[in-house]
Design an enzyme around this catalytic site. Structure first.
Site, PDB file in Angstrom:
ATOM      1  N   ILE A  41       0.814  -1.217   0.000  1.00  9.27           N
ATOM      2  CA  ILE A  41       0.000   0.000   0.000  1.00  9.27           C
ATOM      3  C   ILE A  41       0.852   1.275   0.000  1.00  9.27           C
ATOM      4  O   ILE A  41       0.340   2.353  -0.252  1.00  9.27           O
ATOM      5  CB  ILE A  41      -1.019   0.038   1.165  1.00  9.27           C
ATOM      6  N   GLU A  74      10.478  -4.955   8.933  1.00 14.74           N
ATOM      7  CA  GLU A  74       9.291  -4.163   9.225  1.00 14.74           C
ATOM      8  C   GLU A  74       8.075  -4.962   9.687  1.00 14.74           C
ATOM      9  O   GLU A  74       7.239  -4.443  10.413  1.00 14.74           O
ATOM     10  CB  GLU A  74       8.926  -3.278   8.020  1.00 14.74           C
ATOM     11  N   HIS A 116       8.605 -12.566   4.065  1.00 14.35           N
ATOM     12  CA  HIS A 116       8.021 -12.059   2.830  1.00 14.35           C
ATOM     13  C   HIS A 116       9.107 -11.583   1.874  1.00 14.35           C
ATOM     14  O   HIS A 116      10.225 -11.290   2.286  1.00 14.35           O
ATOM     15  CB  HIS A 116       7.042 -10.909   3.098  1.00 14.35           C
TER      16      HIS A 116
END
Length: 132
Positions: A30, A88, A93
């Site tokens: 995003i 983060e 990922h």
């Protein structure tokens, strides 16, 4: 406590999903570095990518390849860059980032601020490319 990515997997938090299998999920970042910047995750919540078992790790990369090919077919770019940072969010990922220059992968630079509609449109294009 479940990571934000586990909450996306369980649909507690909305995301612009571009691909999904029983074991993996891919969705748009995003706050992307470039249009089409996508996160690919295993559904199994493991903090550090190199703590994944070999089968999950290799499956993640095979799934990411399929997603990258879809991104590449709809986003104007030289190639898809891949990075693993993992600081983060405590959920393994990879970032798939459409790039035309090395600086396109500089996480220190200002990120884009696409609207929800722009993200939805990009996600739909990528999803259609993956499934065609």
């Amino acid at each position: 406590m479940a990571s934000i990515f586990s909450r996306i997997i369980s649909r507690e938090i909305p995301a612009h999903i571009v691909a999904e299998s029983d074991e993996y999920l891919a969705f748009l970042d995003i706050n992307p570095l470039t249009q089409g910047h996508t996160l690919v995750i295993p559904k199994k919540e493991v903090d550090y990518i190199y703590d994944l078992d070999d089968e999950t790790l290799s499956g993640l990369h095979v799934f990411a390849k399929k997603v990258a090919k879809g991104i590449e077919s709809v986003i104007d770019c030289e190639r898809i860059g891949v990075t693993v940072i993992g600081l983060e969010v405590p959920h393994a990922h990879v970032h798939l980032i459409p790039i035309n220059a090395v600086d396109d992968m500089n996480f220190g630079r200002m990120k884009l601020a696409p609207t929800n509609e722009e993200l939805a449109e990009t996600a739909q294009k990528i999803k259609e490319a993956i499934h065609s």
